[in-house]
Design an enzyme around this catalytic site. Structure first.
Site, PDB file in Angstrom:
ATOM      1  N   LYS A 181       0.889  -1.181   0.000  1.00 36.48           N
ATOM      2  CA  LYS A 181       0.000   0.000   0.000  1.00 36.48           C
ATOM      3  C   LYS A 181       0.916   1.217   0.000  1.00 36.48           C
ATOM      4  CE  LYS A 181      -1.842   3.027   1.923  1.00 36.48           C
ATOM      5  NZ  LYS A 181      -1.668   4.456   1.505  1.00 36.48           N
ATOM      6  N   GLY A 234       7.004   4.975   7.996  1.00 35.55           N
ATOM      7  CA  GLY A 234       6.172   6.173   8.062  1.00 35.55           C
ATOM      8  C   GLY A 234       6.353   6.865   9.392  1.00 35.55           C
ATOM      9  N   SER A 235       5.322   7.566   9.813  1.00 35.99           N
ATOM     10  CA  SER A 235       5.458   8.410  11.005  1.00 35.99           C
ATOM     11  C   SER A 235       5.228   7.593  12.282  1.00 35.99           C
ATOM     12  CB  SER A 235       4.448   9.551  10.927  1.00 35.99           C
ATOM     13  OG  SER A 235       3.151   9.013  10.941  1.00 35.99           O
ATOM     14  N   THR A 238       1.382   7.095  13.048  1.00 39.77           N
ATOM     15  CA  THR A 238       0.670   6.030  12.324  1.00 39.77           C
ATOM     16  C   THR A 238       1.159   4.655  12.784  1.00 39.77           C
ATOM     17  OG1 THR A 238       0.544   7.524  10.442  1.00 39.77           O
ATOM     18  CG2 THR A 238       0.008   5.238  10.023  1.00 39.77           C
ATOM     19  N   GLU A 256       9.942   1.285  10.509  1.00 41.47           N
ATOM     20  CA  GLU A 256      10.982   2.247  10.103  1.00 41.47           C
ATOM     21  C   GLU A 256      10.354   3.624  10.222  1.00 41.47           C
ATOM     22  OE1 GLU A 256      14.012   1.540   9.265  1.00 41.47           O
ATOM     23  OE2 GLU A 256      14.083  -0.496   8.462  1.00 41.47           O
ATOM     24  N   CYS A 290      13.774  10.690   6.401  1.00 40.09           N
ATOM     25  CA  CYS A 290      13.716  10.218   7.792  1.00 40.09           C
ATOM     26  C   CYS A 290      15.053  10.413   8.477  1.00 40.09           C
ATOM     27  CB  CYS A 290      13.310   8.751   7.826  1.00 40.09           C
ATOM     28  SG  CYS A 290      14.400   7.693   6.879  1.00 40.09           S
TER      29      CYS A 290
HETATM   30  P1  NAD Z   1       2.451   8.550   7.452  1.00 41.26           P
HETATM   31  O1  NAD Z   1       2.632   7.747   8.695  1.00 41.26           O
HETATM   32  O2  NAD Z   1       1.444   9.621   7.450  1.00 41.26           O
HETATM   33  O3  NAD Z   1       2.058   7.599   6.233  1.00 41.26           O
HETATM   34  C1  NAD Z   1       2.838   6.488   5.906  1.00 41.26           C
HETATM   35  C2  NAD Z   1       1.954   5.457   5.243  1.00 41.26           C
HETATM   36  O4  NAD Z   1       0.987   5.011   6.179  1.00 41.26           O
HETATM   37  C3  NAD Z   1       1.178   5.976   4.029  1.00 41.26           C
HETATM   38  O5  NAD Z   1       1.149   4.972   3.037  1.00 41.26           O
HETATM   39  C4  NAD Z   1      -0.205   6.197   4.601  1.00 41.26           C
HETATM   40  O6  NAD Z   1      -1.221   6.095   3.632  1.00 41.26           O
HETATM   41  C5  NAD Z   1      -0.300   5.058   5.593  1.00 41.26           C
HETATM   42  N1  NAD Z   1      -1.277   5.238   6.663  1.00 41.26           N
HETATM   43  C6  NAD Z   1      -1.776   6.396   7.175  1.00 41.26           C
HETATM   44  N2  NAD Z   1      -2.681   6.127   8.148  1.00 41.26           N
HETATM   45  C7  NAD Z   1      -2.741   4.792   8.261  1.00 41.26           C
HETATM   46  C8  NAD Z   1      -3.460   3.913   9.112  1.00 41.26           C
HETATM   47  N3  NAD Z   1      -4.323   4.356  10.024  1.00 41.26           N
HETATM   48  N4  NAD Z   1      -3.263   2.588   8.985  1.00 41.26           N
HETATM   49  C9  NAD Z   1      -2.381   2.114   8.064  1.00 41.26           C
HETATM   50  N5  NAD Z   1      -1.673   2.892   7.224  1.00 41.26           N
HETATM   51  C10 NAD Z   1      -1.854   4.218   7.327  1.00 41.26           C
HETATM   52  O7  NAD Z   1       3.887   9.081   7.069  1.00 41.26           O
HETATM   53  P2  NAD Z   1       4.269  10.014   5.837  1.00 41.26           P
HETATM   54  O8  NAD Z   1       3.859  11.394   6.190  1.00 41.26           O
HETATM   55  O9  NAD Z   1       3.792   9.414   4.565  1.00 41.26           O
HETATM   56  O10 NAD Z   1       5.853   9.871   5.831  1.00 41.26           O
HETATM   57  C11 NAD Z   1       6.666  10.624   6.622  1.00 41.26           C
HETATM   58  C12 NAD Z   1       7.137   9.822   7.811  1.00 41.26           C
HETATM   59  O11 NAD Z   1       7.784   8.625   7.392  1.00 41.26           O
HETATM   60  C13 NAD Z   1       8.183  10.593   8.586  1.00 41.26           C
HETATM   61  O12 NAD Z   1       7.956  10.439   9.970  1.00 41.26           O
HETATM   62  C14 NAD Z   1       9.480   9.920   8.164  1.00 41.26           C
HETATM   63  O13 NAD Z   1      10.522  10.083   9.067  1.00 41.26           O
HETATM   64  C15 NAD Z   1       9.049   8.501   8.036  1.00 41.26           C
HETATM   65  N6  NAD Z   1      10.015   7.735   7.205  1.00 41.26           N
HETATM   66  C16 NAD Z   1      10.839   6.805   7.805  1.00 41.26           C
HETATM   67  C17 NAD Z   1      11.776   6.113   7.062  1.00 41.26           C
HETATM   68  C18 NAD Z   1      12.702   5.092   7.696  1.00 41.26           C
HETATM   69  O14 NAD Z   1      13.252   4.276   6.991  1.00 41.26           O
HETATM   70  N7  NAD Z   1      12.924   5.117   9.010  1.00 41.26           N
HETATM   71  C19 NAD Z   1      11.879   6.345   5.699  1.00 41.26           C
HETATM   72  C20 NAD Z   1      11.041   7.290   5.110  1.00 41.26           C
HETATM   73  C21 NAD Z   1      10.100   7.979   5.889  1.00 41.26           C
END
Ligand code: NAD
Length: 487
Positions: A181, A234-235, A238, A256, A290
């Site tokens: 996804k 992601g964040s 989430t 991650e 990130c």
């Molecule tokens: P986000 O958490 O908003 O979204 C990430 C993913 O989760 C998206 O695909 C989103 O559609 C999905 N998502 C959102 N709500 C959800 C839910 N309730 N259930 C399941 N999936 C859901 O993050 P973002 O704004 O897309 O990305 C930025 C974040 O990602 C930053 O915190 C960044 O540091 C982190 N990040 C980490 C790494 C790593 O390797 N450590 C790499 C890249 C980004």
């Protein structure tokens, strides 16, 4: 070939891995080019029904043709995908650049890295194996590395092609069937890459993509009883929802997450050598990384001199549309721009000094979501710009007197993803590398080129589990212990 020829008909969702299907989507989502604000494509908004079909297709592949393929054949398919990515390099980097606003150089680097992931994991697929264990007389004990089965992958918008390679490459090489996804803001290269995977001969269902909102498709994937493992990038916010859903099934997850990573500059460092690394670590991808080096810790004795030199660099930085290939492209969307602008406004209101700002390029499109890079100084350690992941081109500087204070400051956030250390003292290099609570420590460099060979992941609120490298294969496998009593 136009970059968009690699995509399915707008509005289609890849469900079975064998063909594209428009249903059962819950409407469509616009894809906006952040350099211009213009709509360039329409995504299907998949929901629970689409996810269910995707997971069933993956299960059929895991229990069928994909699962039955010997590891060497799986590896060959991954290598073929790597070659196909190289063959479609132009189209793919254009897609990535339009979808995310990445400047040309960054978009090209990301597609190159994506191809490299599949090359690496293609070669590794038949070299990941267990052990024989000397045990009591009369026993032979061995371990097997087995795939989980069906793995779910949820990825963010900041490096869609690279993270696709990292998480899907590792999971497929370990033998899993994957359901992806992608982020609603960056689906184009994941869709094109899935299309290429089909074209090079992956069996239907080995890799399935469902586009849609996180709260719909993402939540449905996390909650699906048919998954065996979830990899989430992601964040941290989430991640709580992802873990809560996984906990209901006692299902393993790899997380991650974000960072607020320090770059620590000691007075004995090669200061001139450090400057371009420190600048790049926060302006790369407009700070939407990130592992961005978003906090700068400088030893008092050289702080003014070093910050003066860094200010000169920041003043020369330019943000603008992706095709001009400047220091920064736009931020991903208007919401993210408002968020970053909000941090800058709050910092100014609270008396945090702006040492230097770059500029937005002349004639940048009015609809683009640009933010000029900024260097801040003397923020209180508990201020939001010192503690929170801004995810924009904003670097906050702090000063320290000695090693102990540097370590304490570096550790003074909830995150633990990356740390950079700049010193020529060999003993201090090792002491800091041991003391810092971060998943990766870089000494006299930052990121080491990001090679796939290097395990990657966090400590503290930056997550757990590792992707990349051979170690990533362990996190996409279960170890089965087989003990045979033969007398
Ligand atoms: P986000 O958490 O908003 O979204 C990430 C993913 O989760 C998206 O695909 C989103 O559609 C999905 N998502 C959102 N709500 C959800 C839910 N309730 N259930 C399941 N999936 C859901 O993050 P973002 O704004 O897309 O990305 C930025 C974040 O990602 C930053 O915190 C960044 O540091 C982190 N990040 C980490 C790494 C790593 O390797 N450590 C790499 C890249 C980004």
């Amino acid at each position: 070939m136009s970059a968009f020829d690699l995509l399915p008909t707008p509005g289609a969702t890849l469900l079975t891995g064998a063909d594209w299907s428009a249903e059962p989507a819950d409407g469509t989502l616009p894809v906006i080019d952040p350099s211009t604000g213009e709509e360039i494509y329409r995504l299907a908004a998949g929901g629970a029904a689409a996810v269910d079909r995707a997971v069933m297709a993956a299960r059929a592949a895991a229990d069928g043709p994909w699962g039955a393929l010997p590891a060497v054949e799986k590896g060959r398919l991954l290598v073929r995908l790597s070659r196909a990515i190289e063959d479609h390099f132009e189209a793919l980097w254009h897609l990535e650049s339009h979808d995310t606003g990445k400047p040309v150089k960054q978009a090209k680097a990301d597609i190159t890295a994506c191809a490299r992931y599949f090359e690496f994991y293609g070669g590794a697929a038949d070299k990941h194996h267990g052990e024989t264990i000397p045990y009591q007389a009369g026993y032979s004990v061995l371990t097997w590395k087995e795939p989980y089965g069906v793995t779910g992958h949820i990825i963010p918008w900041n490096y869609p092609a690279q993270i696709f390679g990292r998480t899907i490459g590792g999971a497929l090489a370990a033998g899993n069937a994957c359901v992806l996804k992608p982020a609603e803001d960056a689906c184009l290269t994941p869709l094109a890459l899935a299309q290429l995977a089909l074209a090079v001969g992956f069996p239907p269902g080995a890799l399935t993509v469902v586009t849609g909102l996180g709260t719909a498709a993402g939540a449905a994937l996390c909650a699906h009883p048919g998954l065996d493992h979830v990899s989430f990038t992601g964040s941290p916010q989430t991640a709580v929802a992802v873990q809560t859903a996984a906990a209901r099934h006692n299902r393993p997850v790899t997380l991650e997450l974000g960072g607020k990573s320090p770059q620590i500059v000691f007075a004995d460092a090669d200061l001139d050598g450090a400057l371009p690394f420190i600048t790049n670590a926060i302006v790369q991808n407009a700070g939407q990384t990130c592992s961005a080096g978003s906090r700068l810790l400088v030893q008092e004795a050289v702080a003014d001199r070093f910050l003066d030199a860094l200010s000169t660099r920041f003043t020369a930085l330019e943000a603008g549309p992706a095709d001009r290939d400047l220091d920064c492209g736009p931020l991903i969307n208007a919401k993210q721009k408002a968020r970053v602008d909000g941090y800058l406004t709050q910092a100014a209101r609270d008396g945090v000094r702006t040492l230097a700002s770059g500029r937005i390029a002349a004639n940048a499109p009015a609809g683009g979501t640009f933010v000029a890079p900024a260097l801040l100084d003397r923020a209180p350690v508990d201020h939001p710009v010192a503690q929170e992941e801004i995810f924009g081109p904003v670097l906050t500087a702090f000063r320290f007197h000695d090693e102990a204070e540097a370590i304490a400051l570096a550790d003074a956030t909830p995150f633990g993803l990356v740390a950079g250390v700049w010193t020529q003292d060999g003993g201090r290099q090792f002491r800091l590398a041991r003391a810092l609570r971060a998943g990766q420590v870089f000494v006299n460099n930052y990121g080491a080129g990001g090679g796939v060979e290097l395990p990657f992941g966090g400590m503290k609120k930056s997550g757990f589990g590792r992707e990349k490298a051979l170690e990533g294969l362990d996190h996409f496998s279960v170890t089965k212990t087989v003990a045979i009593r033969h007398g």
